[in-house]
Write an enzyme that holds these catalytic residues in place. Structure first.
Site, short mmCIF file in Angstrom:
data_model
loop_
_atom_site.label_atom_id
_atom_site.label_comp_id
_atom_site.label_asym_id
_atom_site.label_seq_id
_atom_site.Cartn_x
_atom_site.Cartn_y
_atom_site.Cartn_z
N GLU A 185 1.70 -0.19 -9.97
CA GLU A 185 0.38 -0.58 -9.46
C GLU A 185 -0.14 0.58 -8.62
O GLU A 185 0.52 1.00 -7.67
CB GLU A 185 0.47 -1.83 -8.59
CG GLU A 185 0.95 -3.07 -9.32
CD GLU A 185 1.20 -4.22 -8.36
OE1 GLU A 185 0.98 -4.04 -7.13
OE2 GLU A 185 1.63 -5.29 -8.81
N ASP B 196 -3.04 -5.59 3.91
CA ASP B 196 -1.98 -4.60 4.01
C ASP B 196 -1.57 -4.35 5.45
O ASP B 196 -2.41 -4.29 6.36
CB ASP B 196 -2.41 -3.28 3.37
CG ASP B 196 -2.54 -3.41 1.86
OD1 ASP B 196 -1.59 -3.91 1.24
OD2 ASP B 196 -3.58 -3.01 1.32
#
Length: 265
Positions: free
Chosen positions: A49, A60
């Site tokens: 990815e 994140d």
């Protein structure tokens, strides 16, 4: 997307989970990022990815946020992401997905992004912040260009949400191993195995688990109940801690080989 499907079929036939690596494009530079991603695939990752750096990566943790900031300060653009996909896929022949926040796709143009990603050899998109109910336009263009649409579900997802997500997605389902932002953890939360069981009750798509997996032991544990093991923060952290690009690639290869041995255990 056919290459992605074939890859999961091969790993299943081999009696193991797939190892999926995550690294952001443009980190630490575009060229060095391409070399790093190729290194993970050459060292044993089955799928990769490619993250699209974003100025506000709300899902994140600090490790990937730091990498995104370095990439953005270096001037990375969507064109660099597409170049990364193109060169990595051409060099390795393995499935390359991108993982953007939806704002980046919308600003670039939904049909344009799908067309450009397919032209670069991309296998599809992981879309962590696009609600299924608002995804019809993307899914239409993705289908037209043979791209997988991978949605992310969490342990808190209701049964109805899992059913709707599995029905709308293609390629595989990304099952978050924990609640909260990305980042390595000392152990795998039991909720991950429960979530995989819930998903398998409603879909035949491969179910891949990510968020928090840091080493070969954890990769082996997750491989015992999931179709794929997704590792991101641990790989990014390895690059961040390297003294130079050569050391970073070498350490990345070492860690990826260990993770690959874990999923094959």
């Amino acid at each position: 997307m056919s290459l992605l499907t074939e890859t999961f079929a091969k790993t299943k036939a081999a009696g193991r989970a797939a190892l999926i690596a995550y690294l952001p494009a443009g980190f630490p530079t575009v060229d060095a990022g391409i070399a790093a991603i190729r290194a993970t695939l050459d060292a044993g990752a089955d799928i990769v990815e490619v993250g699209v750096p974003h100025s506000d990566p709300v899902l994140d943790g600090p490790v990937i946020q730091t990498a995104d900031d370095i990439a953005l300060r270096g001037g990375v653009r969507i064109a660099d992401v597409l170049r990364t996909v193109r060169e990595v896929h051409a060099a390795t022949g393995k499935p390359v997905l991108v993982m953007p926040y939806w704002n980046s796709v919308a600003r670039y143009g939904v049909e344009r992004f799908a067309r450009s990603l397919a032209a670069a050899g991309g296998a599809g998109c992981v879309l962590p912040d696009l609600p299924v109910a608002e995804s019809a336009e993307w899914r239409s263009h993705a289908s037209a260009h043979d791209l997988a649409t991978v949605f992310v579900v969490a342990p808190s997802s209701t049964d109805a949400h899992l059913v709707a997500t599995a029905a709308a997605g293609t390629g595989f389902v990304y099952a978050s191993a924990l609640m909260g932002v990305t980042g390595t953890r000392e152990s795998v939360d039991e909720a991950a195995a429960v979530l995989v069981r819930r998903l398998r009750a409603v879909t035949e798509l491969p179910v891949c688990v990510g968020m928090g997996i840091a080493d070969a032991r954890q990769a082996a544990e997750v491989a015992g109940f999931a179709d794929g093991v997704i590792v991101g923060s641990a790989l990014v952290e390895t690059l961040l801690g390297a003294r130079d690009e050569a050391e970073g690639v070498a350490e990345l290869e070492r860690l990826t080989a260990q993770l690959a041995a874990g999923v094959r255990a």
